[in-house]
Scaffold this motif. Structure first.
Motif, PDB file in Angstrom:
ATOM      1  N   ARG A 143       0.499  -1.444  -0.271  1.00  0.00           N
ATOM      2  CA  ARG A 143      -0.132   0.135  -0.360  1.00  0.00           C
ATOM      3  C   ARG A 143       0.925   1.239  -0.019  1.00  0.00           C
ATOM      4  O   ARG A 143       2.031   1.651   0.577  1.00  0.00           O
ATOM      5  CB  ARG A 143      -0.600   0.091   1.109  1.00  0.00           C
ATOM      6  N   LYS A 144       0.352   1.962  -0.313  1.00  0.00           N
ATOM      7  CA  LYS A 144       0.983   3.834  -0.503  1.00  0.00           C
ATOM      8  C   LYS A 144       0.656   4.309   0.618  1.00  0.00           C
ATOM      9  O   LYS A 144      -0.499   4.515   1.456  1.00  0.00           O
ATOM     10  CB  LYS A 144       0.445   4.470  -2.066  1.00  0.00           C
ATOM     11  N   CYS A 145       1.226   5.630   1.490  1.00  0.00           N
ATOM     12  CA  CYS A 145       1.470   6.108   2.324  1.00  0.00           C
ATOM     13  C   CYS A 145       0.669   7.168   1.719  1.00  0.00           C
ATOM     14  O   CYS A 145       1.352   7.569   0.426  1.00  0.00           O
ATOM     15  CB  CYS A 145       3.120   6.960   2.662  1.00  0.00           C
TER      16      CYS A 145
END
Length: 500
Positions: A143-145
């Motif tokens: 997952r991207k921040c």
């Protein structure tokens, strides 16, 4: 500059994967394993619980590694973590859970009785045992921040010793600048070794040293909760460089039969605060060549706002230091005018580490600020060297016949009486004087307490209007988890005594 706190753990895991991140009694975890554990929680929150940015989760546990892993997982996803004070009653915890509107509470078997009561009070609510979570063996997706750092990361409920608890909302950027304040204050580096014994549910336990140390790739040793023997053992066996001890812990340690000055030799300093610290207690440690540095702040300031640095001259003992690097601080009078040097007024704070608002309370959020200054509710003063001194809470100031009485001044003198171990002073209504001071004192049970002699001694040191009109004995002065005197509880107790 990236404020997402998760990225700093990722960076440390890549740079020093085998370095120990966190150590506890039953576990020790490297930065590589720590990052993996965080990502497992990210996966669990996103894919198993289907939580998204802005959702809330609560946690009720003693200090443990998973608490910190969840914190960073929430930072990555934009989920809000709500730490719960384990000293609260089931009714108080139920109120917080309903207030934040979470469907999930992470806990463990230490709180099984409390959890059963809560479960019966809230519908459509799930308790997740941290010891029974089954993670996927592999992370599904990376997952991207989140990029919006003004989004909330923590909702921390204030102690409520003078009123109802409020949920202070702390953004990721506020926590980031608090970290920078801490690093500047403590001079942390990747070789630092932190001991955390105070509760992680409080900003003092989580944010003064724990998160700032992990930010730099240092080692953190956590204890489930403070135990005097375990603390001595840890100091003896480990090369601890920094720790936070509230004043009550400092008192317990120095009075213990197991005290050994030599076990403190690796410490660069002990940080203390959360309440007014007796200068005699600081002197006792400093005489043993153990530096004590003070920090002042609140839940709303994340908490570092005013502090001493290890490199500073700490004299005179009792000052809480100067304004932290990313803050401004002023003393204001009742007309919101800055006070002259040495004059008592209310402390106002500005800074990038301030809370955003109180959860679901627009009115109290608005009232907390004045022209951009967060008005702390604490009274203090500043000397010619820009060092601050705290004299007490606004709510606890006693106004008697038009004169201001600061309980801390009276408590300091009472605590020097030979037979008195600790004291708490507050005001009660009076027809003639508006308010009068009274005191609860805890005495040495092995000796006789002479009330007349005590009052006679006070008359030599205090103006007559400051002398408590009643001095009442009590077995224990009630305090919260961070050692602050619970004046609210004392007032409630006094009202049941029917003393005239």
């Amino acid at each position: 500059m990236d404020y997402n706190l998760y990225l700093y753990i990722e960076k440390n895991a890549l740079k020093s994967p085998s370095s120990i991140a966190i150590s506890s009694k039953n576990n020790e975890i490297s930065y590589h394993s720590f990052l993996k554990n965080i990502d497992q929680f990210v996966d669990y929150l996103f894919y198993t619980l289907h939580l998204r940015k802005g959702d809330r989760i609560a946690i009720l546990v003693y200090n443990r590694i998973e608490f910190i892993s969840l914190f960073y997982a929430c930072a990555k996803l934009g989920i809000i973590l709500v730490p719960i004070n384990w000293r609260l009653t089931s009714s108080e915890i139920t109120h917080i859970i309903k207030d934040v509107g979470t469907k999930y509470l992470f806990s463990d078997k230490d709180f099984i009785k409390t959890l059963k009561i809560i479960k019966n009070k809230i519908h459509k609510f799930k308790i997740i045992d941290l010891d029974e979570i089954k993670f996927n063996t592999a992370i599904k997706y990376k997952r991207k921040c989140i990029k919006n750092y003004t989004l909330p990361l923590l909702i921390v409920y204030t102690s409520g010793t003078t009123g109802s608890p409020k949920g202070a909302v702390l953004s990721q950027s506020a926590l980031y600048f608090n970290i920078l304040n801490s690093i500047n204050m403590h001079k942390f580096n990747s070789k630092s070794h932190i001991l955390t014994v105070i509760p992680l549910f409080h900003v003092g336990g989580l944010n003064i040293q724990t998160i700032p140390a992990l930010h730099l790739g240092a080692k953190v040793t956590i204890h489930k909760k403070f135990e005097i023997n375990e603390t001595f053992q840890e100091l003896k066996k480990s090369r601890i460089t920094h720790t936070v001890f509230v004043p009550t812990i400092l008192e317990l340690l120095i009075k213990s039969r197991k005290w050994d000055t030599n076990i403190f030799s690796s410490l660069k300093a002990i940080t203390t605060g959360s309440t007014i610290v007796c200068s005699d207690l600081i002197k006792a440690y400093e005489k043993k060549k153990i530096p004590i540095i003070q920090v002042y702040g609140s839940t709303e300031t994340a908490p570092i706002a005013i502090c001493q640095k290890i490199t500073n001259n700490r004299l005179p003992f009792g000052n809480v230091g100067k304004v932290a690097k990313y803050n401004k601080a002023k003393i204001f009078d009742k007309n919101f005018k800055p006070t002259p040097m040495g004059t008592i007024g209310e402390i106002g704070i500005k800074g990038l580490n301030l809370f955003s608002y109180y959860w679901k309370d627009k009115y109290k959020s608005k009232c907390a600020f004045k022209d951009g200054w967060f008005m702390t509710g604490d009274y203090g003063k500043k000397d010619k060297n820009n060092q601050f001194y705290i004299v007490g809470r606004k709510e606890n100031i006693i106004i008697s016949g038009g004169e201001n009485i600061y309980p801390a001044e009276i408590e300091k003198i009472l605590n020097k009486e030979n037979k008195i171990l600790e004291s708490a002073v507050f005001g009660i209504p009076d027809k003639k004087w508006q308010e009068i001071p009274i005191a609860f004192v805890k005495i040495d049970s092995k000796s006789k307490f002479n009330l007349s002699q005590c009052k006679s001694n006070l008359e030599k040191k205090l103006a007559s209007y400051k002398i408590p009109k009643k001095i009442l004995l009590i077995e224990e002065i009630p305090r919260n988890a961070l050692g602050k005197i619970d004046y609210k509880l004392l007032r409630e107790y006094h009202s049941t005594l029917n003393i005239k």
